[in-house]
Design a protein around this motif. Sequence first.
Motif, mmCIF file in Angstrom:
data_model
loop_
_atom_site.group_PDB
_atom_site.id
_atom_site.type_symbol
_atom_site.label_atom_id
_atom_site.label_comp_id
_atom_site.label_asym_id
_atom_site.label_seq_id
_atom_site.Cartn_x
_atom_site.Cartn_y
_atom_site.Cartn_z
ATOM 1 N N LEU A 1 0.825 -1.207 0.000
ATOM 2 C CA LEU A 1 0.000 0.000 0.000
ATOM 3 C C LEU A 1 0.864 1.263 0.000
ATOM 4 C CD1 LEU A 1 -2.764 -1.172 2.501
ATOM 5 C CD2 LEU A 1 -2.991 -0.896 0.039
ATOM 6 N N ALA A 2 2.020 1.188 -0.606
ATOM 7 C CA ALA A 2 2.903 2.360 -0.670
ATOM 8 C C ALA A 2 2.179 3.526 -1.330
ATOM 9 C CB ALA A 2 4.165 2.019 -1.441
ATOM 10 N N GLY A 3 2.159 4.653 -0.647
ATOM 11 C CA GLY A 3 1.514 5.843 -1.188
ATOM 12 C C GLY A 3 0.006 5.841 -1.121
ATOM 13 N N ALA A 4 -0.590 4.800 -0.544
ATOM 14 C CA ALA A 4 -2.044 4.738 -0.427
ATOM 15 C C ALA A 4 -2.522 5.571 0.759
ATOM 16 C CB ALA A 4 -2.514 3.296 -0.266
ATOM 17 N N ILE A 5 -3.805 5.923 0.733
ATOM 18 C CA ILE A 5 -4.466 6.604 1.842
ATOM 19 C C ILE A 5 -5.666 5.748 2.234
ATOM 20 C CG2 ILE A 5 -5.688 8.684 2.582
ATOM 21 C CD1 ILE A 5 -4.014 10.242 0.542
ATOM 22 N N GLY A 6 -5.809 5.454 3.517
ATOM 23 C CA GLY A 6 -6.811 4.494 3.935
ATOM 24 C C GLY A 6 -7.769 4.987 4.996
ATOM 25 N N SER A 7 -8.911 4.337 5.057
ATOM 26 C CA SER A 7 -9.894 4.509 6.127
ATOM 27 C C SER A 7 -10.534 3.154 6.377
ATOM 28 C CB SER A 7 -10.952 5.552 5.753
ATOM 29 O OG SER A 7 -10.382 6.842 5.673
ATOM 30 N N LEU B 1 -2.497 -0.888 11.775
ATOM 31 C CA LEU B 1 -1.049 -1.037 11.936
ATOM 32 C C LEU B 1 -0.451 -1.810 10.773
ATOM 33 C CD1 LEU B 1 1.541 -0.676 13.541
ATOM 34 C CD2 LEU B 1 0.981 -2.769 14.788
ATOM 35 N N ALA B 2 -1.071 -2.930 10.403
ATOM 36 C CA ALA B 2 -0.519 -3.744 9.328
ATOM 37 C C ALA B 2 -0.486 -2.972 8.009
ATOM 38 C CB ALA B 2 -1.336 -5.021 9.176
ATOM 39 N N ALA B 3 -1.562 -2.249 7.692
ATOM 40 C CA ALA B 3 -1.601 -1.469 6.455
ATOM 41 C C ALA B 3 -0.594 -0.326 6.497
ATOM 42 C CB ALA B 3 -3.007 -0.929 6.219
ATOM 43 N N ASN B 4 -0.477 0.315 7.643
ATOM 44 C CA ASN B 4 0.457 1.429 7.780
ATOM 45 C C ASN B 4 1.892 0.985 7.554
ATOM 46 O OD1 ASN B 4 2.299 3.038 10.015
ATOM 47 N ND2 ASN B 4 0.946 4.377 8.856
ATOM 48 N N LEU C 1 -1.601 4.285 18.163
ATOM 49 C CA LEU C 1 -2.394 4.706 17.004
ATOM 50 C C LEU C 1 -3.887 4.678 17.310
ATOM 51 C CD1 LEU C 1 -3.944 2.253 15.196
ATOM 52 C CD2 LEU C 1 -1.588 1.583 14.817
ATOM 53 N N GLY C 2 -4.306 3.733 18.154
ATOM 54 C CA GLY C 2 -5.715 3.692 18.529
ATOM 55 C C GLY C 2 -6.136 4.932 19.285
ATOM 56 N N ALA C 3 -5.281 5.377 20.205
ATOM 57 C CA ALA C 3 -5.619 6.541 21.019
ATOM 58 C C ALA C 3 -5.488 7.845 20.255
ATOM 59 C CB ALA C 3 -4.733 6.571 22.265
ATOM 60 N N LEU C 4 -4.400 8.009 19.508
ATOM 61 C CA LEU C 4 -4.076 9.325 18.957
ATOM 62 C C LEU C 4 -4.484 9.518 17.500
ATOM 63 C CD1 LEU C 4 -0.609 9.887 20.648
ATOM 64 C CD2 LEU C 4 -2.807 10.912 21.243
ATOM 65 N N PHE D 1 4.603 4.731 10.525
ATOM 66 C CA PHE D 1 4.705 5.759 11.562
ATOM 67 C C PHE D 1 5.609 5.362 12.711
ATOM 68 C CE2 PHE D 1 2.043 3.252 14.260
ATOM 69 C CZ PHE D 1 2.054 3.825 15.530
ATOM 70 N N CYS D 2 5.872 4.074 12.889
ATOM 71 C CA CYS D 2 6.535 3.600 14.100
ATOM 72 C C CYS D 2 7.838 2.887 13.780
ATOM 73 C CB CYS D 2 5.597 2.656 14.860
ATOM 74 S SG CYS D 2 6.141 2.312 16.545
ATOM 75 N N LEU D 3 8.850 3.168 14.598
ATOM 76 C CA LEU D 3 10.133 2.472 14.521
ATOM 77 C C LEU D 3 10.244 1.589 15.755
ATOM 78 C CD1 LEU D 3 12.753 2.319 12.809
ATOM 79 C CD2 LEU D 3 13.709 4.074 14.305
ATOM 80 N N PHE D 4 10.519 0.296 15.538
ATOM 81 C CA PHE D 4 10.557 -0.674 16.633
ATOM 82 C C PHE D 4 11.997 -1.094 16.923
ATOM 83 C CE2 PHE D 4 6.510 -1.267 14.431
ATOM 84 C CZ PHE D 4 5.594 -1.287 15.479
ATOM 85 N N GLN D 5 12.240 -1.398 18.198
ATOM 86 C CA GLN D 5 13.538 -1.941 18.572
ATOM 87 C C GLN D 5 13.385 -2.751 19.864
ATOM 88 O OE1 GLN D 5 16.345 -1.943 16.857
ATOM 89 N NE2 GLN D 5 17.362 -3.161 18.443
ATOM 90 N N THR D 6 14.172 -3.816 19.969
ATOM 91 C CA THR D 6 14.259 -4.593 21.207
ATOM 92 C C THR D 6 15.600 -4.290 21.855
ATOM 93 O OG1 THR D 6 12.902 -6.361 20.276
ATOM 94 C CG2 THR D 6 14.207 -6.896 22.224
ATOM 95 N N ALA D 7 15.572 -3.851 23.114
ATOM 96 C CA ALA D 7 16.809 -3.512 23.826
ATOM 97 C C ALA D 7 16.533 -3.477 25.322
ATOM 98 C CB ALA D 7 17.349 -2.159 23.363
ATOM 99 N N ASN D 8 17.533 -3.850 26.113
ATOM 100 C CA ASN D 8 17.419 -3.807 27.566
ATOM 101 C C ASN D 8 18.413 -2.826 28.183
ATOM 102 O OD1 ASN D 8 15.507 -5.954 28.846
ATOM 103 N ND2 ASN D 8 16.440 -7.029 27.105
#
Length: 359
Positions: free
Chosen positions: A76-82, A102-105, A300-303, A315-322
């Motif tokens: 969905l690169a460049g797509a706009i969704g609802s 989230l999956a589409a984003n 994303l649900g809240a905001l 929109f989100c960058l994920f990382q695992t770290a302690n």
Amino acid sequence: MGEPIYLLKTESSPRLERLLAFALAGRRVFSAGPAELSGGNLAGKRVLFALAVDLGGMGPDTLGMLRTLRQTTAALAGAIGSIIVDGAGELYTKQAAQAICLAANLTGCLFPGKPLVEGTGSLHNHRVSAERMNCSPEEAYFRQARALADRLAEFQPPRFSRPNLLMLHASDNRRSNTVAMGSAVCQRLSARCNLSTISLQNGAIYDCRGCSYTACLHYSKSGTCYYGGALPTEVFPAILASDGILLLCPNYNDSVSANIMALINRMTSLLLQSTLYDKYLYAIVVSGYSGGDIVARQVLGALCLNKTMMLPPRFCLFQTANDPGEAMASPGMEARLSRWAGQILDTLLIPEEKTPPPC
């Protein structure tokens, strides 16, 4: 008339069929399915996800679509969704919407602020809006779905010559992996953006106590809140002055931290002053073990789905770290940060003004 809408419908129900007929009447609509999605034919399109959830939640067709989204990188690169979700019971409508969003984003789909219309089985979730519209809950549901389709067809993402980006966090600057990653992203954006940072650790951050609507409205008119503190005096004005928010979210027991949750809960007062439809939402989620997707769906649900911020692609960058410093020392981190910063500039800047971020 706006852009054509590509309807990606999985499970259905009689009420959903009637709602879609009403919401999409007079618009250019094309039906889409799994083949168009997996083949990348929906890239750059206006996509309306429409599904029904039964008493057990998402059905096999919806789960299949979700798996397809999760296993692709640019469908969905460049797509706009609802999203429209029609429920048979009182549960699982927002669960389905958050998962799909989230999956589409993460495949490149942008979502405008408040891109979800959902109806529970009883439609009790539309009781308040029905009272304000002086109509039945079902009519309120249908009207909101039509307004959603109109916004999807007409929406144009804002662009800026020099965006104002606000980084919000509630972490220890010296030890925090999220702050280290956020600061590194901001360094890469500094040549093209106006950047500011607010720590929610500064001053007392009280959670929302659930004032009545009239009391909240009364205080919001003067730009404050009954519980005062740094949020209405410092944080809310900074949010209103920004074009985008970068929220730093260490994973606390599969949730955002207490101060970030207090910020989200108190934002009702801010929304009574001004909508946030023109604000982009970004987040960095660092988990000690796992569960970053749970936190991202919460944010994303809240905001976005609720409090009207736009959800830019990926929109989100994920990382695992302690341990402190572990995130920045992970293999390939510098390249990941530069790539993500570049994606932010691709979204925010007026096209002819884009330049690669410095390494």
